[in-house]
Every structure is written in C-alpha cells, then in structure tokens.
Design a protein around this motif. Structure first.
Motif, short mmCIF file in Angstrom:
data_model
loop_
_atom_site.label_atom_id
_atom_site.label_comp_id
_atom_site.label_asym_id
_atom_site.label_seq_id
_atom_site.Cartn_x
_atom_site.Cartn_y
_atom_site.Cartn_z
N ARG A 60 0.85 -1.18 0.00
CA ARG A 60 0.00 0.00 0.00
C ARG A 60 0.89 1.23 0.00
NH1 ARG A 60 -4.33 1.48 4.77
NH2 ARG A 60 -4.45 3.67 4.22
N LEU A 61 0.61 2.13 -0.92
CA LEU A 61 1.37 3.36 -1.00
C LEU A 61 0.88 4.30 0.10
CD1 LEU A 61 3.55 4.67 -2.76
CD2 LEU A 61 1.73 5.61 -4.20
N LEU A 62 1.82 4.91 0.83
CA LEU A 62 1.44 5.81 1.93
C LEU A 62 1.83 7.24 1.58
CD1 LEU A 62 2.90 3.69 4.87
CD2 LEU A 62 0.54 3.71 4.09
N ASP A 63 1.03 8.16 2.08
CA ASP A 63 1.30 9.57 1.82
C ASP A 63 1.30 10.28 3.17
OD1 ASP A 63 1.49 12.05 0.69
OD2 ASP A 63 -0.69 12.25 0.42
N PHE A 64 2.37 10.97 3.49
CA PHE A 64 2.44 11.65 4.79
C PHE A 64 2.28 13.15 4.58
CE2 PHE A 64 4.79 7.69 5.45
CZ PHE A 64 4.00 7.16 6.45
N PRO A 65 1.56 13.84 5.45
CA PRO A 65 1.07 13.41 6.76
C PRO A 65 -0.27 12.65 6.74
CG PRO A 65 0.58 15.71 6.45
CD PRO A 65 1.31 15.27 5.23
N ARG A 66 -0.91 12.45 5.59
CA ARG A 66 -2.25 11.87 5.58
C ARG A 66 -2.30 10.53 6.36
NH1 ARG A 66 -3.82 9.42 0.12
NH2 ARG A 66 -2.70 7.71 1.11
N ASP A 67 -1.29 9.69 6.15
CA ASP A 67 -1.34 8.35 6.74
C ASP A 67 -0.66 8.25 8.10
OD1 ASP A 67 -2.85 6.98 4.79
OD2 ASP A 67 -1.14 7.06 3.42
N LEU A 68 -0.39 9.41 8.72
CA LEU A 68 0.24 9.38 10.04
C LEU A 68 -0.53 8.55 11.07
CD1 LEU A 68 1.80 12.87 10.83
CD2 LEU A 68 2.93 10.65 10.82
N PRO A 69 -1.88 8.65 11.10
CA PRO A 69 -2.61 7.85 12.11
C PRO A 69 -2.32 6.35 12.00
CG PRO A 69 -4.07 9.46 11.07
CD PRO A 69 -2.77 9.54 10.34
N LEU A 70 -2.18 5.89 10.76
CA LEU A 70 -1.88 4.47 10.53
C LEU A 70 -0.52 4.11 11.13
CD1 LEU A 70 -3.33 2.28 8.79
CD2 LEU A 70 -1.78 2.87 6.94
N LEU A 71 0.44 4.99 10.88
CA LEU A 71 1.80 4.76 11.38
C LEU A 71 1.83 4.83 12.91
CD1 LEU A 71 4.82 4.41 10.96
CD2 LEU A 71 5.00 6.86 10.50
N ASP A 72 1.11 5.84 13.45
CA ASP A 72 1.08 5.98 14.91
C ASP A 72 0.51 4.73 15.57
OD1 ASP A 72 2.26 8.42 14.92
OD2 ASP A 72 0.39 9.56 14.88
N ALA A 73 -0.54 4.19 14.94
CA ALA A 73 -1.15 2.98 15.50
C ALA A 73 -0.16 1.83 15.49
CB ALA A 73 -2.40 2.62 14.69
N ALA A 74 0.61 1.71 14.40
CA ALA A 74 1.59 0.61 14.31
C ALA A 74 2.70 0.81 15.33
CB ALA A 74 2.17 0.54 12.90
N LEU A 75 3.12 2.07 15.53
CA LEU A 75 4.18 2.34 16.52
C LEU A 75 3.70 2.00 17.92
CD1 LEU A 75 5.44 5.73 15.08
CD2 LEU A 75 6.88 3.73 15.46
#
Lengths: 398, 328
Positions: free
Chosen positions: B92-107
C-alpha cells in the motif's frame, strides 16, 4: 578484551561471531584456546536456572581481568575463547569441577579445544548449540553418544535431515574452486569458423562435490535433501560474485540456480550490487527444479523479469522437449543438451522435434557440443549458439 | 536455555536515531512511504531498501512482521509499490502526513508488543524416524474430492495423502523452507506406499469411490501393489516426476492404476494444456489466484483447502474440483 556476560538475547549474534572466529582462525592460522562449558548437558539435578546463574557468577570474575571473551550459545552453553597460553581457562575448568562436586558428569561438561586445529569440533559444538543436533530420546542419558553422529550417516544409507544440516555447515567454509569451471556460450555461424564468445557460464561438478560432502551416501532416494545441498552450493557462488572486486569487473555470465535462490540473501545482495549490469547475467533453471517448486519459480520469474535478467531453461534433454509448453514457461532461452540419439531420429521423430523447438532459433543454445556433428545438426535447424568441449577447444586455438 | 528471560514489563527499546529522524520527516509531511505485508521478508526488504536509498528514507520492520518504507521521496515510494505489485506482493502506497494515524497505530502496537523472543531452536533431527514411527492417524489423512454440480456437491474420489506440517517444527513450515516440506511429504508418501504394499488401505474408505494415493519422488518406480477393488484408482505423482513419466506410466498401468499429479501452481498451468500431463486429476493448493484463473483445463484441476464460499462459487463457475482434509 574484557570478558563480559551478554544477555542470552545476544546468543544468536554470539553464535555468528563464534563461527566467524573459528573460520578466521583457520584462515589466518592464529591460535586460540577454547573452553566449551556444556551447561545444557549438566545432569538433571544440577540443570536449573539458578545453578546456571551461580556457575556464571563464579566464572565471570575469573575471566574478567584476562583477555578471554565469553560467548553465549542459544542452548545456554558458554564458550570462553582466549589467546594462548590461557592458564586462566584451566582455572575456570578447575573451578567448575569444584563447583559441581564429584559428579563424573561434570568432567564431560568442560571441553577444551584448540583453534585452528579443532575448528571443526568447535563448529559442531556451535551447531549443537543452535539445536541442530538430534534431540536426545527420553531413554538416553545425556552422556551416551548417538550411534551415528550427524554428518556421518550409516554407510550405504541415505542421509538424514541432520546429516544434511551438518553437510551444509561443512560446505560453508569449504573451498569450491576445484569443483567450479567456466564454459563459454558462443555464436558460431555457418561459414564463419571463428566462434564469438557471448557469455561464460560457471558450472559446478555437483556429483563430485556431493560425494566429497557425504561420501558413499546414496542421494537418489532423497531428492529434496539433494536439492538443499545444491542450493547451498549455488549460494556460495552467488556470495562470491557479490564481492566488490568481482562486481567491478563483472563480465557477461551465466549460472544455474534453483528458483528459491533468487529470493535468498546471497542473490539479493548480488542484485543490489549489479545495478545496470543485471542484463549481463543469465539465470538457468532445470526442468526438474521448476517442476519441483513452481511457487518459487513463479516468484523467481517475476523477479528476473522485473530486474531485467535473462533466464534460460537449462540442460534440457531432447526427449524432454515435448513436455515443455511452447512459451518455455516464460523463460528467455532454451539450452538444449545435444545427444547422439538426435542423429538417429526417423522422419516422424525429426518432425516432432522441429515442431517442439521454439520457432525463434536465436533463443536456443545447443550445449554438450563435443563433436562437429553436433554443430552441423544445430546449423541444419538454424541454431547458431553453442556450448561444449569442442567450442572450448576452438576458443583456446583462436 | 533461557538464563535471564526478559520480563514482560520491561520497557520498549528506545527508538533508533534513524527511526526517530524518519518519523520526524513523516510528521513534517511532503514525503511518502510503502506498507508491505509479512510474506517474503528478504525480497520485500531488498525492494524497499532500494527505494529508501534512492529516496532518502528508512525501512522499519516492527515485531508484527510487516515492512514499512518511511519518509522517502514520493517517486521512489511509488516505484517500490509498483515493483511489489509486479511481484504480486500486497503493498500500500502511503502519503504523509495523511497516513500518520496508521503509522502511529503501528508504533503504539509495536511498543506494546511482547519483547521478541528468540525463535525456538529448530528440531529437524529424527525427522525420518518420526515419519516412520508416529501413529499413522497423526500424519496421514483421507481427503474428500468433490465438485458442485447443479447446486449439489457430488463426491468424486478420496485422496490419501500425508500432512508434512505435522512432521515439521514450526519454523520449517514456511515457503522459504520448501525443501524440508518436500522432504517431509516424500517421507510420508513412502510410508503410504509401504502401507499399500502391505495391503493396508485407509479406514473410512468408501468402496464406490476411486482412491488417489500419494507417491514418493523416486526416479525409478518401486514395486507397486495392486489397487483395492473398484474402478478409477490413481497414483498421485509429484510434478517433479514428469521427466520420468514413461517408466512411471508403464509401471502404474501394469499394476492397474491410473495417474494423477500434485503440486500445480499458476506458473506451470501451461502444462495442463494438451496431453503433457497424461492422467486424471491435477491437484494444487487452493489459492485465490488459481481459483480465479484455473488455466486451460479447469475440469482436471482439484484445489485442496478449506471450502470457503468464494472457492465454492468459483468451483461452480469454472468447473474445478475441490479437495479438503489433505493438502497437495
């Protein structure tokens, strides 16, 4: 270097370091003394975590002021390594025996080794530490040895999984160069007597190497274990080719691989190093290797396509040709092995063979060319790329 | 042996400076990334590392196993995603900052995850002995082959095969270890052959149905037993035996068996065309790709796996058979 007690989480790293140290010692001839404390083999009544901790606490102060280095193995064993004369290792050993009391088992838990002479024994111990040695059956006490230690299957018997793991370990440091040879693939047109080299292929004398690894052991009934060893051999060559000095002078070349090799570290490292030179590499797969692991073959084919490698169906026997779909499973080239039987085909046989050959004859290489008859057979079918002893002779004359 | 097991409440390891820097870039925005699944970790890492080097990013592998490309130039990320797609690896291609919530959840999930424990030591030793001595019901199964016809399942055959996973330690069941799986399957097929040679047929066999039985990968056909009473029984050969078709076909015919094949995959579907694979069923592990595109001869294909609604629908549409209870 001071001795230190790394947490067992470091055991994997330590195992690698210890293996590297054994190899370096063999390569450089630098001597080391080794004390292997087989804590995992302690008698049951002494084999509790607190016993092990007590032992470590007793041993560490003895090692700390010295140049000994302590390694953890995943099974809980400890290995102390020190430059000679290493009297302190003897102190450690004496202390250990004192701590363990009069139990005769204790003596067997301290094993002294010398590097480089006993590198093989150390590697075997490391392997045991990884849990690759066969587990002891419940009825066997820790002191008894298995009837056939790994790496030495019973004579005439097919190897077991553990024998193959041991053979893989033996293969890792082995020098394969005597089993490797290069053979050119040449363009040789009718009426042009000079063959023009297009690329060179590295071939491995697999049979000789397998015999050296597992002497007298029949591998015919265990094709998957045989594949495993072949895969290891290919990985050695790939690792060799990915060395910076090799990559700098990379010339057009070919190698037979198992499909799964393309998804392994050695190939991926070479892939990263090759960059724009990828088209120089021709990767061959045999029909049997493709059939045995079609999932990996699908991935390998996609990866080769993505990266621009040339691919070949290699070492195909003429009688296997009708089994192969016209698109050659999506591979670039067909390397057909010449056989004298091809000259004796009747009209029907010839027609069937012609129909099964890819119509674009520039995709075909005729290998196993030992005689002029093979070349003229190829020319009659529009084949102009050849490989074999005769071609090597002509190249050396030219 | 674990001497000092890390306690579960030990704090998460501090983030590396490189990860912290990549996160800072993602938070600042204007950069891209890729999230890839946990299959083929080495290949995925290689493709993502390449993009990371080209686009000044970082590859992060949380303990859950998936791979993240973070803070890289959008062009490099898009190229990596394209490459993964061509390799048929979900990404899945990610675009930041749009996909930050996804990354935060994984962290957050990674920080809360149990500390990684060293994998249990592999135990392949004694594999051959276990294949011979463990109770047959733990290692061998009688599967059912059937097809949906007019909305009703019709039984076609029974398939007697081995369960290699029952013989292998966990760490050796992955695709990367196909050789061990193959070796285990071969050992079990040898046991099946020995049982058949002794006239032992599986319990639960239905007299009216053909019996398919796994054969080991042996270059020369072994002495073959006569089939049990009934019609249509077949020996299931691994595809790797195709170059040895002539002696095997002759031996099978002489003993009264037909032929079937196992181990088909999308890359080899061309073999199902014409008469390259003589015989009856061609067995394969049920995958979404094979079910969607079963190749030129779906009537001969039998997909082995749990019969999901999707698989049933596709079987009804394409006409391939299904097999459950034992894999291929």
């Amino acid at each position: 270097m001071n001795a230190m007690l790394p947490p067992p989480a470091n055991a994997q790293k330590d195992t690698l370091a210890l293996t590297a140290l054994a190899r370096e010692s063999v390569a450089s001839g630098v001597e080391r003394r080794v004390l292997h404390l087989r804590l995992s083999a302690l008698p049951a009544q002494l084999n509790h975590t607190h016993h092990q901790r007590q032992l470590r606490e007793a041993l560490l102060p003895l090692l700390r002021p010295t140049r000994a280095r302590l390694y953890d193995l995943p099974n809980g064993d400890l290995v102390a390594v020190s430059p000679p004369p290493a009297e302190h290792l003897e102190t450690v050993r004496a202390t250990m025996l004192k701590l363990l009391g009069d139990d005769p088992a204790a003596a067997n838990c301290c094993q002294e080794l010398r590097l480089p002479a006993q590198a093989a024994a150390l590697l075997a111990a490391v392997e045991g530490g990884l849990g690759l040695a066969p587990p002891a059956p419940a009825e066997r006490t820790w002191m008894q040895r298995p009837a056939h230690p790994p790496g030495r299957p019973a004579p005439g018997q097919p190897p077991r999984a553990e024998d193959v793991l041991a053979a893989e370990a033996a293969l890792a440091p082995a020098d394969l160069s005597v089993h490797q040879r290069w053979q050119a693939v040449c363009l040789l047109k009718d009426g042009h007597p000079e063959p023009r080299e297009e690329w060179r292929e590295q071939r491995l004398s697999e049979e000789a190497l397998l015999e050296a690894l597992l002497p007298g052991t029949p591998l015919a009934g265990v094709p998957w274990l045989r594949r495993r060893l072949r895969s290891r051999m290919a990985r050695r060559t790939l690792a060799q080719w990915a060395r910076p000095d090799e990559v700098v002078g990379f010339t057009p070349r070919g190698l037979a691989l198992l499909p799964a090799n393309l998804l392994q570290d050695e190939f991926l490292r070479l892939d990263a190093m090759l960059g724009s030179n990828r088209a120089m590499l021709t990767i061959g797969f045999t029909l049997t290797d493709i059939l045995a692991d079609p999932e990996a073959f699908g991935m390998a084919l996609r990866f080769a396509g993505l990266r621009g490698y040339r691919t070949a169906l290699t070492e195909l026997a003429p009688e296997e040709l009708p089994l192969v779909p016209p698109d050659l499973f999506g591979l670039t080239l067909l390397k057909l092995r010449f056989a004298p039987g091809l000259l004796e085909l009747d009209a029907t046989g010839r027609a069937a063979l012609e129909a099964a050959l890819p119509s674009d004859r520039s995709r075909i290489v005729l290998s196993g060319v030992d005689s002029a008859v093979a070349i003229s057979w190829g020319w009659q079918r529009g084949i102009e790329r050849f490989q074999g002893r005769l071609i090597e002779q002509r190249l050396s004359l030219g | 042996m674990q001497i000092t097991a890390p306690s579960p409440e030990s704090p998460a390891p501090p983030r590396s400076a490189a990860l912290a820097e990549a996160l800072r870039r993602c938070e600042a925005g204007g950069c891209a990334g890729v999230l890839a699944g946990d299959g083929l970790p080495r290949l995925v890492s290689a493709l993502l590392e390449e993009a990371a080097n080209a686009g000044d990013g970082l590859v992060w592998r949380p303990r859950a196993g998936e791979a993240w490309l973070l803070g890289t130039a959008p062009g490099a990320a898009a190229r990596a995603a394209r490459h993964l797609e061509r390799m048929e690896i979900p990404a899945r291609l990610l675009d930041f900052p749009r996909d930050l919530p996804l990354l935060d959840a994984a962290l957050a999930e990674d920080a809360a995850a149990a500390p990684a424990r060293p994998p249990s030591p592999p135990a392949l030793g004694g594999l051959e002995e276990r294949a011979r001595s463990r109770p047959a019901q733990e290692l061998l199964r009688l599967g059912t082959m059937w097809r949906m016809e007019g909305g009703q399942p019709r039984l076609l055959a029974q398939y007697w095969g081995g369960i290699p996973d029952a013989l292998l330690p966990d760490t050796f069941r992955t695709g990367a270890e196909a050789d061990w799986s193959g070796h285990a399957a071969n050992l079990l097929a040898q046991r099946l052959l020995a049982m058949a040679q002794a006239g032992q047929w599986p319990a639960g066999r239905k007299a009216g149905l053909p019996l398919l039985i796994d054969m080991p990968w042996l270059e020369e056909p072994p002495p073959l037993p006569a089939p049990p009473p009934g019609e249509g029984h077949a020996l299931v050969l691994p595809l790797a035996l195709l170059p040895r078709l002539l002696p095997w076909a002759e031996a099978a015919r002489a003993a009264g068996w037909g032929l079937a094949w196992r181990g088909m995959a999308p890359a080899l579907l061309g073999l199902a065309e014409g008469d390259r694979l003589p015989g009856g069923f061609i067995l394969a592990e049920a995958t979404a790709k094979l079910a969607a595109e079963p190749g030129p001869n779906p009537a001969r294909l039998a997909l082995c796996g749990a019969p999901t609604p999707d698989l049933l629908a596709r079987s009804a549409r394409h006409g391939f058979a299904l097999c459950h209870g034992v894999g291929a």
